[in-house]
Motif scaffolding. Sequence first.
Motif, mmCIF file in Angstrom:
data_model
loop_
_atom_site.group_PDB
_atom_site.id
_atom_site.type_symbol
_atom_site.label_atom_id
_atom_site.label_comp_id
_atom_site.label_asym_id
_atom_site.label_seq_id
_atom_site.Cartn_x
_atom_site.Cartn_y
_atom_site.Cartn_z
ATOM 1 N N GLY A 1 0.802 -1.216 0.000
ATOM 2 C CA GLY A 1 0.000 0.000 0.000
ATOM 3 C C GLY A 1 0.832 1.260 0.000
ATOM 4 O O GLY A 1 0.390 2.312 0.475
ATOM 5 N N GLY A 2 2.054 1.155 -0.527
ATOM 6 C CA GLY A 2 2.936 2.316 -0.563
ATOM 7 C C GLY A 2 3.744 2.517 0.698
ATOM 8 O O GLY A 2 4.529 3.468 0.788
ATOM 9 N N ASP A 3 3.585 1.622 1.691
ATOM 10 C CA ASP A 3 4.373 1.752 2.925
ATOM 11 C C ASP A 3 5.847 1.462 2.678
ATOM 12 O O ASP A 3 6.712 1.906 3.425
ATOM 13 C CB ASP A 3 3.830 0.805 4.005
ATOM 14 C CG ASP A 3 2.473 1.251 4.527
ATOM 15 O OD1 ASP A 3 2.147 2.450 4.370
ATOM 16 O OD2 ASP A 3 1.738 0.417 5.089
ATOM 17 N N LEU A 4 6.137 0.667 1.649
ATOM 18 C CA LEU A 4 7.510 0.458 1.204
ATOM 19 C C LEU A 4 7.576 0.865 -0.262
ATOM 20 O O LEU A 4 6.776 0.411 -1.080
ATOM 21 C CB LEU A 4 7.925 -1.009 1.370
ATOM 22 C CG LEU A 4 9.324 -1.384 0.855
ATOM 23 C CD1 LEU A 4 10.405 -0.572 1.565
ATOM 24 C CD2 LEU A 4 9.576 -2.875 1.036
ATOM 25 N N ARG A 5 8.519 1.707 -0.588
ATOM 26 C CA ARG A 5 8.666 2.191 -1.954
ATOM 27 C C ARG A 5 10.068 1.890 -2.453
ATOM 28 O O ARG A 5 11.052 2.455 -1.961
ATOM 29 C CB ARG A 5 8.392 3.695 -2.017
ATOM 30 C CG ARG A 5 6.955 4.070 -1.669
ATOM 31 C CD ARG A 5 6.752 5.570 -1.670
ATOM 32 N NE ARG A 5 5.399 5.941 -1.273
ATOM 33 C CZ ARG A 5 5.002 7.199 -1.034
ATOM 34 N NH1 ARG A 5 5.874 8.196 -1.165
ATOM 35 N NH2 ARG A 5 3.764 7.454 -0.666
ATOM 36 N N ILE A 6 10.139 0.975 -3.412
ATOM 37 C CA ILE A 6 11.420 0.587 -4.002
ATOM 38 C C ILE A 6 11.571 1.288 -5.348
ATOM 39 O O ILE A 6 10.703 1.185 -6.217
ATOM 40 C CB ILE A 6 11.506 -0.943 -4.194
ATOM 41 C CG1 ILE A 6 11.424 -1.661 -2.840
ATOM 42 C CG2 ILE A 6 12.793 -1.319 -4.921
ATOM 43 C CD1 ILE A 6 11.370 -3.179 -2.952
ATOM 44 N N GLU A 7 12.664 1.997 -5.500
ATOM 45 C CA GLU A 7 13.009 2.624 -6.773
ATOM 46 C C GLU A 7 14.187 1.857 -7.361
ATOM 47 O O GLU A 7 15.193 1.629 -6.679
ATOM 48 C CB GLU A 7 13.411 4.085 -6.568
ATOM 49 C CG GLU A 7 13.890 4.768 -7.842
ATOM 50 C CD GLU A 7 14.613 6.083 -7.580
ATOM 51 O OE1 GLU A 7 14.859 6.814 -8.555
ATOM 52 O OE2 GLU A 7 14.957 6.361 -6.411
ATOM 53 N N VAL A 8 14.073 1.447 -8.632
ATOM 54 C CA VAL A 8 15.125 0.646 -9.263
ATOM 55 C C VAL A 8 15.825 1.449 -10.347
ATOM 56 O O VAL A 8 15.190 1.886 -11.313
ATOM 57 C CB VAL A 8 14.562 -0.659 -9.871
ATOM 58 C CG1 VAL A 8 15.717 -1.532 -10.375
ATOM 59 C CG2 VAL A 8 13.725 -1.426 -8.854
#
Length: 375
Positions: free
Chosen positions: A63-70
């Motif tokens: 739910g967006g609580d963790l946001r991974i950018e690659v």
Amino acid sequence: MSVSRRKFLRGAAAATGAATLGFPMIVKAQGPISMRWQSTWPAKDIFHEYANDFAKKVNDMTGGDLRIEVLPAGAVVPAFGLLDAVTKGTLDGGHGVLVYHYGKQNALALWGSGPGFGMDANQLLAWHKYGGGKDLLNKLYASIGANVVSFPYGPMPTQPLGWFKKPITKVEDFKGLKFRTVGVSIDVFTGLGAAVNALPGGEIVPAMDRGLLDAAEFNNATSDRILGFADVSKVCMLQSYHQNAEQFEIMFNKPKFDALPTKMKAIIENAVEAASSDMSWKAVDRYSKDYVELQTKDKVRFYKTPDSILARQLQTYDAAAKKRSDNAMWVEIEKSQRVFAAREVRWYLDTQVSARMAYNHYFGKPAGKPAAKKA
């Protein structure tokens, strides 16, 4: 006055308690957890797309609580520098393949860079999860001080022998050939007579274009087409034992992963398996389409690797493995894989019906054909 004061304070405390019970507690929001990742792939490659697919699954499931950018290869560190960067916390995680860390401990090549004792990539992942591979990988990483949490996932189809200037018909055709590969496959192709150079995926085609390589292998029809192999070669040899059981790796910095809430870690572990299935399904669709495009639009000719070369690959792999008998981790991992493969591959071969017979019945013979023997 003293008694009255004490009564007043008790009354005020009681009133405060009632107010606390009557109104919800206001908790300051912590905000989402952000992670900066890097893949070992160029941004245009489908492999980088797989990395983003995994990140999106996690971002959506939390739910967006963790946001991974690659980020793509080279954005922070070179492709072969991913393990060090994640260990040090320069990056929070990454997406690649275990064989890219071959220089740290060559036993890592046993996760896909070799014949897998007859296992395909999905079967090797079964060994990893249920046959002891997970514990062995944790032990291996600890032995080299890699401060990471690793999730092998995403089974790859058998990779082509490679791209060449002309069809390869016999082992002697490799003699002196400037060839790109990685991992224990370096020993395999060296044993066939090639002069091997290990390069990341994004550097292969430019090296072939400049004449620094005569031939190379990478992975699949889609990646090879996107990276431009058809611009520098029109001959691709299909089927090989050098990487017939490889898979991807999702990697987290261990302190960063351990600090996550238990629920979030469970989401990640399940997202790995969901992404693994999705990746393999997407590969079936995309690779088969680009296999056709390479032939019809790019005029690439595909040939089946001769059995004599496949047999020699197994022999050169055995010779390379024998040289590593002093590597305790190599010996332990290989023994574990052999035990699992002896049971599993026999079951698979005895029970799996031939797809070739059914295909030929309905559609005629596949496009790949043996190369004509030289005079």
